[in-house]
Design a protein around this motif. Structure first.
Motif, PDB file in Angstrom:
ATOM      1  N   ASP A  96     -11.264   7.060  -6.877  1.00 35.48           N
ATOM      2  CA  ASP A  96     -12.633   6.555  -7.041  1.00 35.48           C
ATOM      3  C   ASP A  96     -13.046   5.637  -5.895  1.00 35.48           C
ATOM      4  O   ASP A  96     -14.209   5.600  -5.504  1.00 35.48           O
ATOM      5  N   ASN A  97     -12.055   4.874  -5.397  1.00 34.24           N
ATOM      6  CA  ASN A  97     -12.372   3.881  -4.360  1.00 34.24           C
ATOM      7  C   ASN A  97     -12.131   4.398  -2.941  1.00 34.24           C
ATOM      8  O   ASN A  97     -12.146   3.621  -1.993  1.00 34.24           O
ATOM      9  N   GLY A  98     -11.867   5.688  -2.832  1.00 34.38           N
ATOM     10  CA  GLY A  98     -11.717   6.271  -1.506  1.00 34.38           C
ATOM     11  C   GLY A  98     -10.421   5.921  -0.811  1.00 34.38           C
ATOM     12  O   GLY A  98     -10.349   5.936   0.414  1.00 34.38           O
ATOM     13  N   GLY A  99      -9.388   5.562  -1.591  1.00 31.89           N
ATOM     14  CA  GLY A  99      -8.084   5.301  -0.973  1.00 31.89           C
ATOM     15  C   GLY A  99      -7.382   4.109  -1.591  1.00 31.89           C
ATOM     16  O   GLY A  99      -7.951   3.398  -2.425  1.00 31.89           O
ATOM     17  N   VAL A 100      -6.152   3.934  -1.182  1.00 32.16           N
ATOM     18  CA  VAL A 100      -5.311   2.863  -1.718  1.00 32.16           C
ATOM     19  C   VAL A 100      -5.502   1.595  -0.886  1.00 32.16           C
ATOM     20  O   VAL A 100      -5.557   1.657   0.343  1.00 32.16           O
TER      21      VAL A 100
ATOM     22  N   ILE B  92       0.838  -1.202   0.000  1.00 37.39           N
ATOM     23  CA  ILE B  92       0.000   0.000   0.000  1.00 37.39           C
ATOM     24  C   ILE B  92       0.878   1.260   0.000  1.00 37.39           C
ATOM     25  O   ILE B  92       0.624   2.209  -0.755  1.00 37.39           O
ATOM     26  N   GLU B  93       1.933   1.217   0.793  1.00 35.59           N
ATOM     27  CA  GLU B  93       2.879   2.340   0.847  1.00 35.59           C
ATOM     28  C   GLU B  93       3.566   2.551  -0.503  1.00 35.59           C
ATOM     29  O   GLU B  93       3.692   3.685  -0.982  1.00 35.59           O
ATOM     30  N   GLN B  94       3.992   1.441  -1.119  1.00 32.03           N
ATOM     31  CA  GLN B  94       4.657   1.538  -2.424  1.00 32.03           C
ATOM     32  C   GLN B  94       3.684   2.067  -3.486  1.00 32.03           C
ATOM     33  O   GLN B  94       4.071   2.842  -4.367  1.00 32.03           O
ATOM     34  N   THR B  95       2.431   1.640  -3.381  1.00 28.36           N
ATOM     35  CA  THR B  95       1.416   2.117  -4.317  1.00 28.36           C
ATOM     36  C   THR B  95       1.187   3.619  -4.122  1.00 28.36           C
ATOM     37  O   THR B  95       1.120   4.388  -5.089  1.00 28.36           O
ATOM     38  N   GLN B  96       1.085   4.024  -2.860  1.00 27.36           N
ATOM     39  CA  GLN B  96       0.848   5.439  -2.537  1.00 27.36           C
ATOM     40  C   GLN B  96       1.984   6.318  -3.066  1.00 27.36           C
ATOM     41  O   GLN B  96       1.738   7.375  -3.649  1.00 27.36           O
ATOM     42  N   GLU B  97       3.220   5.855  -2.869  1.00 26.34           N
ATOM     43  CA  GLU B  97       4.381   6.611  -3.368  1.00 26.34           C
ATOM     44  C   GLU B  97       4.336   6.766  -4.891  1.00 26.34           C
ATOM     45  O   GLU B  97       4.625   7.841  -5.425  1.00 26.34           O
TER      46      GLU B  97
ATOM     47  N   ILE C 133       1.700   6.701  -6.755  1.00 30.38           N
ATOM     48  CA  ILE C 133       0.581   7.601  -7.088  1.00 30.38           C
ATOM     49  C   ILE C 133       1.020   9.061  -6.927  1.00 30.38           C
ATOM     50  O   ILE C 133       0.710   9.915  -7.773  1.00 30.38           O
ATOM     51  N   THR C 134       1.760   9.335  -5.865  1.00 30.29           N
ATOM     52  CA  THR C 134       2.261  10.696  -5.646  1.00 30.29           C
ATOM     53  C   THR C 134       3.153  11.137  -6.809  1.00 30.29           C
ATOM     54  O   THR C 134       3.086  12.281  -7.264  1.00 30.29           O
ATOM     55  N   LYS C 135       3.958  10.186  -7.298  1.00 34.17           N
ATOM     56  CA  LYS C 135       4.856  10.503  -8.421  1.00 34.17           C
ATOM     57  C   LYS C 135       4.129  10.521  -9.754  1.00 34.17           C
ATOM     58  O   LYS C 135       4.609  11.117 -10.723  1.00 34.17           O
ATOM     59  N   ASN C 136       3.008   9.811  -9.824  1.00 34.69           N
ATOM     60  CA  ASN C 136       2.255   9.716 -11.088  1.00 34.69           C
ATOM     61  C   ASN C 136       0.787  10.094 -10.863  1.00 34.69           C
ATOM     62  O   ASN C 136      -0.107   9.255 -10.986  1.00 34.69           O
ATOM     63  N   PRO C 137       0.552  11.380 -10.546  1.00 35.31           N
ATOM     64  CA  PRO C 137      -0.810  11.787 -10.163  1.00 35.31           C
ATOM     65  C   PRO C 137      -1.822  11.645 -11.298  1.00 35.31           C
ATOM     66  O   PRO C 137      -3.027  11.609 -11.043  1.00 35.31           O
TER      67      PRO C 137
END
Lengths: 315, 315
Positions: free
Chosen positions: B210-214, B189-194, B196-200
């Motif tokens: 859409d799903n309210g979070g990672v 989840i942390e790796q996904t979040q990172e 996403i931050t880099k690829n908004p």
């Protein structure tokens, strides 16, 4: 009494070993590894008989013979499945030595033999015991309830090929970041060499020059004389090693981890920072702790371990 | 027949389990973990008796009771030495449940129970078997010759706390670079979040929004829809996991490594790259190979495993 055979790339070492793991008599001959394997095995038998003659012990007093052999061994069939060091493939070594001696013969991987030998002599009856040897590579073996942990296919216990740095330096095994690439004697020499290149005016650089090159002792010797670059090398090396050892502790919770191989001769200069790191980061906070000790058997571990393989199998 | 108790921070789950590991009846009550531990154990007994009544099975037909409990367990004395999750210290849990039920009670760490349960039902009699669960942390257990590998102090099998990246990210255990920090669901989840931050502008970012979070599924779902950033996340995560698994393979040579926990539900999207990497870099080239499979027991693993702990001990 047992006979233990330590088959190496350079020498065949043979010993008569009592039931407690003490060597009564030993000797060695050159392996000459390129010759037909039958001849190598014949020399194991010949040397065994010479030692018996020399000591006045009869072959009938020998309960069984054990062989420690590099490579992939099927301990149930006595087959050397593959060895790179001494070229062999699907060779029925135990059967062949049985043919030459008339005794029951058992065989195991040389690293497993060393672990079993160290355990027999210095294991203090530990329920779980790990030997890690720091040499050209990082070898070792795991002893559970007095027996070698083999895995289902007899290829287990490759402790040097646990990943320590995911995506790190390439290992000879084909994987990246193996413990072996960071904690072997070879790795220590490489780390020392790199630090010398970066610190050409260091005492460590001078020491290497005076001694005709870098060895596994160079960094320790220079550190003992107060060299800061050398201290950094030892600290980083100790950290790599300790990170591997604490992983084995967290996985196995062995009563004892014994460290052998050339680098272990650095003694407390190595063991102190290793133990300090492990004490700080071990997972187990509430139960008795693993002890990290120096292995006591040197070159004889192979002979004794091979004899102990025979002792363990001969029931 | 056995009773298996899976004690968790939220629920006490209890099941009547036949000798082959099939659940006959099960139920659960809230743990309410801040109350006196005796009350928690009393509820284990109460729920057990309710299930027996419901099924018409007599307590006399139950051979023994097993408990799977978080924390450090002394399996020989039945003591919970320490548990952080449900606050306990030096609590004689097995004795207490014996008092309330009149049956022999055995206890083991919950991760070991899960491994033994998975082994009993899906281990195919493997000589060496490893379960790795990818959840909040990375848990697991090692089964050797049908028995839990405990280590000399019963604290062994902490597979998630093998170092994977020496000097890497800090783990909750206090050590740096543990497998858990790179291969747990939390890590994914942390790796996904990172990413996403880099690829908004990525599809993955949109999906999370859409799903309210990672969640642990976000990267897999986005990858399946062709998102490149998500593919990179999955590839890196699979590599971390595979690097850990191949280490376990090189160490143990288990016949089977089963992967459980939430992330394992990603299925072949995860298993395919993991197996591909292991096939490429495993140390063992000449003997039969370890199989990496999805664990089949879900939430029931704890109940079944606890019952199997009772079965294994009750001889």
């Amino acid at each position: 009494m047992y006979i233990g055979v330590d088959l190496g790339g350079t020498n065949i070492a043979v010993g008569i070993v009592d039931d407690n793991g003490n060597i009564i008599e030993k000797g060695s001959v050159k392996t000459l590894k390129e010759r037909p394997t039958d001849e190598i095995v014949f020399d194991m038998a010949r040397l065994s008989k010479e030692l018996l003659k020399k000591t006045g012990i009869e072959m009938s007093q020998i309960k069984a013979i054990g062989i420690g052999c590099p490579g992939t061994i099927n301990v149930e069939t006595g087959e050397v499945v593959y060895s790179n060091n001494i070229p062999m493939e699907h060779y029925m070594m135990a059967d062949k030595l049985k043919e030459y001696t008339g005794k029951a013969v058992y065989i195991d991987n040389d690293a497993n033999c060393a672990a079993l030998g160290e355990y027999a002599v210095n294991g203090q009856g530990a329920k779980t015991f790990v030997l890690v040897t720091l040499g050209t590579g990082v070898g070792g073996g795991v002893i559970l309830d007095g027996k070698v942990m083999h895995g289902f296919n007899f290829a287990g216990g490759e402790l040097g090929h646990m990943t320590l740095v995911s995506g790190g330096k390439k290992c000879t095994c084909g994987k990246e970041g193996c413990l072996e690439v960071y904690a072997s004697a070879t790795a220590l020499i490489e780390q020392t060499q790199e630090a010398i290149t970066k610190n050409p005016d260091s005492l460590m650089a001078q020491l290497a020059k005076d001694n005709g090159g870098v060895t596994g002792r160079t960094a320790f010797d220079a550190m003992n004389k107060g060299d800061a670059a050398a201290k950094a090398v030892v600290e980083q090396y100790a950290r790599y090693l300790a990170d591997g050892l604490v992983s084995f502790e967290n996985i196995f919770q062995p009563e004892i981890i014994a460290i052998g191989g050339g680098v272990s001769n650095a003694g407390e200069a190595l063991f102190e920072p290793v133990r300090e790191y492990i004490d700080k980061v071990r997972f187990n906070k509430f139960m008795p702790k693993t002890k990290v000790v120096k292995a006591l058997l040197g070159n004889d571990a192979g002979i004794i371990g091979a004899a102990m393989v025979a002792r363990a199998a001969d029931v």
